[in-house]
Design a protein around this motif. Structure first.
Motif, PDB file in Angstrom:
ATOM      1  N   UNK A 190      12.110  21.628   9.985  1.00 39.50           N
ATOM      2  CA  UNK A 190      10.779  21.240  10.107  1.00 39.50           C
ATOM      3  C   UNK A 190      10.753  19.690  10.478  1.00 39.50           C
ATOM      4  N   UNK A 191       9.504  19.831  11.083  1.00 41.20           N
ATOM      5  CA  UNK A 191       9.327  18.424  11.719  1.00 41.20           C
ATOM      6  C   UNK A 191       8.726  17.506  10.760  1.00 41.20           C
ATOM      7  N   UNK A 192       7.695  17.800   9.937  1.00 40.74           N
ATOM      8  CA  UNK A 192       6.728  17.086   8.813  1.00 40.74           C
ATOM      9  C   UNK A 192       6.991  17.831   7.599  1.00 40.74           C
TER      10      UNK A 192
ATOM     11  N   UNK B  98       0.835  -1.097   0.115  1.00 42.63           N
ATOM     12  CA  UNK B  98       0.042   0.090   0.029  1.00 42.63           C
ATOM     13  C   UNK B  98       0.894   1.138  -0.082  1.00 42.63           C
ATOM     14  N   UNK B  99       1.955   1.254   0.683  1.00 45.30           N
ATOM     15  CA  UNK B  99       2.735   2.394   0.801  1.00 45.30           C
ATOM     16  C   UNK B  99       3.573   2.668  -0.582  1.00 45.30           C
TER      17      UNK B  99
ATOM     18  N   UNK C 157       9.092  12.446   7.501  1.00 43.92           N
ATOM     19  CA  UNK C 157       9.566  12.909   8.884  1.00 43.92           C
ATOM     20  C   UNK C 157      10.892  12.502   9.231  1.00 43.92           C
ATOM     21  N   UNK C 158      11.844  13.157   9.979  1.00 39.11           N
ATOM     22  CA  UNK C 158      12.912  12.811  10.133  1.00 39.11           C
ATOM     23  C   UNK C 158      13.290  12.084  11.387  1.00 39.11           C
ATOM     24  N   UNK C 159      14.123  11.085  11.381  1.00 44.70           N
ATOM     25  CA  UNK C 159      14.195  10.098  12.665  1.00 44.70           C
ATOM     26  C   UNK C 159      14.810  11.275  13.683  1.00 44.70           C
ATOM     27  N   UNK C 160      14.522  10.936  14.812  1.00 41.91           N
ATOM     28  CA  UNK C 160      14.515  11.928  15.992  1.00 41.91           C
ATOM     29  C   UNK C 160      16.059  12.312  16.371  1.00 41.91           C
ATOM     30  N   UNK C 161      16.976  11.614  15.945  1.00 41.80           N
ATOM     31  CA  UNK C 161      18.452  11.765  16.217  1.00 41.80           C
ATOM     32  C   UNK C 161      18.815  12.939  15.241  1.00 41.80           C
ATOM     33  N   UNK C 162      18.141  13.235  14.295  1.00 42.75           N
ATOM     34  CA  UNK C 162      18.395  14.479  13.499  1.00 42.75           C
ATOM     35  C   UNK C 162      18.360  15.714  13.953  1.00 42.75           C
TER      36      UNK C 162
ATOM     37  N   UNK D  19      14.913   8.957   7.743  1.00 41.07           N
ATOM     38  CA  UNK D  19      13.603   9.251   7.568  1.00 41.07           C
ATOM     39  C   UNK D  19      12.508   8.442   7.457  1.00 41.07           C
ATOM     40  N   UNK D  20      11.313   8.757   7.850  1.00 38.89           N
ATOM     41  CA  UNK D  20      10.068   8.084   7.595  1.00 38.89           C
ATOM     42  C   UNK D  20       9.035   8.677   6.720  1.00 38.89           C
ATOM     43  N   UNK D  21       8.298   7.772   6.345  1.00 38.06           N
ATOM     44  CA  UNK D  21       7.368   8.421   5.552  1.00 38.06           C
ATOM     45  C   UNK D  21       5.879   8.218   6.336  1.00 38.06           C
TER      46      UNK D  21
END
Length: 109
Positions: A55-57, A10-11, A103-108, A89-91
């Motif tokens: 930017x977070x998203x 689906x993604x 969305x960036x992974x938190x370590x960024x 990153x994640x979608x």
């Protein structure tokens, strides 16, 4: 057993539809004359990572500059795929057929 899970499929379908929409917009802006300049996937990856620091998203479609034409769309899409592969990153998509965000992974941050 299938090669991809239903969720992954689906993604993939949604990303393909989003990319097709960007390519459609590129077709509508063919009247721009741009001097050919080599585009770098690595440089585009760096640009995306820098943007994610502020930017977070980020809406997926805003990553693309239609003035760069098909080459720019392909380079940007490859950069996103590389960043996904590297787990940088994640979608995110909150609803079916809704806008797609990265969305960036938190370590960024």
């Amino acid at each position: 057993t299938p090669l991809y899970s239903s969720a992954a499929s689906d993604v993939y379908k949604r990303q393909t539809l989003a990319l097709a929409e960007v390519m459609r917009r590129v077709e509508h802006s063919k009247t721009h004359l741009i001097n050919y300049e080599q585009l770098s996937t690595r440089e585009r990856m760096t640009e995306i990572l820098e943007r994610m620091r502020n930017e977070t998203f980020i809406e997926f479609s805003t990553l693309f500059n239609t003035e760069e034409g098909r080459m720019g769309v392909v380079v940007t899409f490859l950069a996103v795929l590389e960043l996904l592969k590297d787990s940088l990153l994640e979608i995110v998509q909150s609803e079916e057929f809704g806008p797609i965000y990265i969305k960036g992974i938190e370590e960024i941050h």
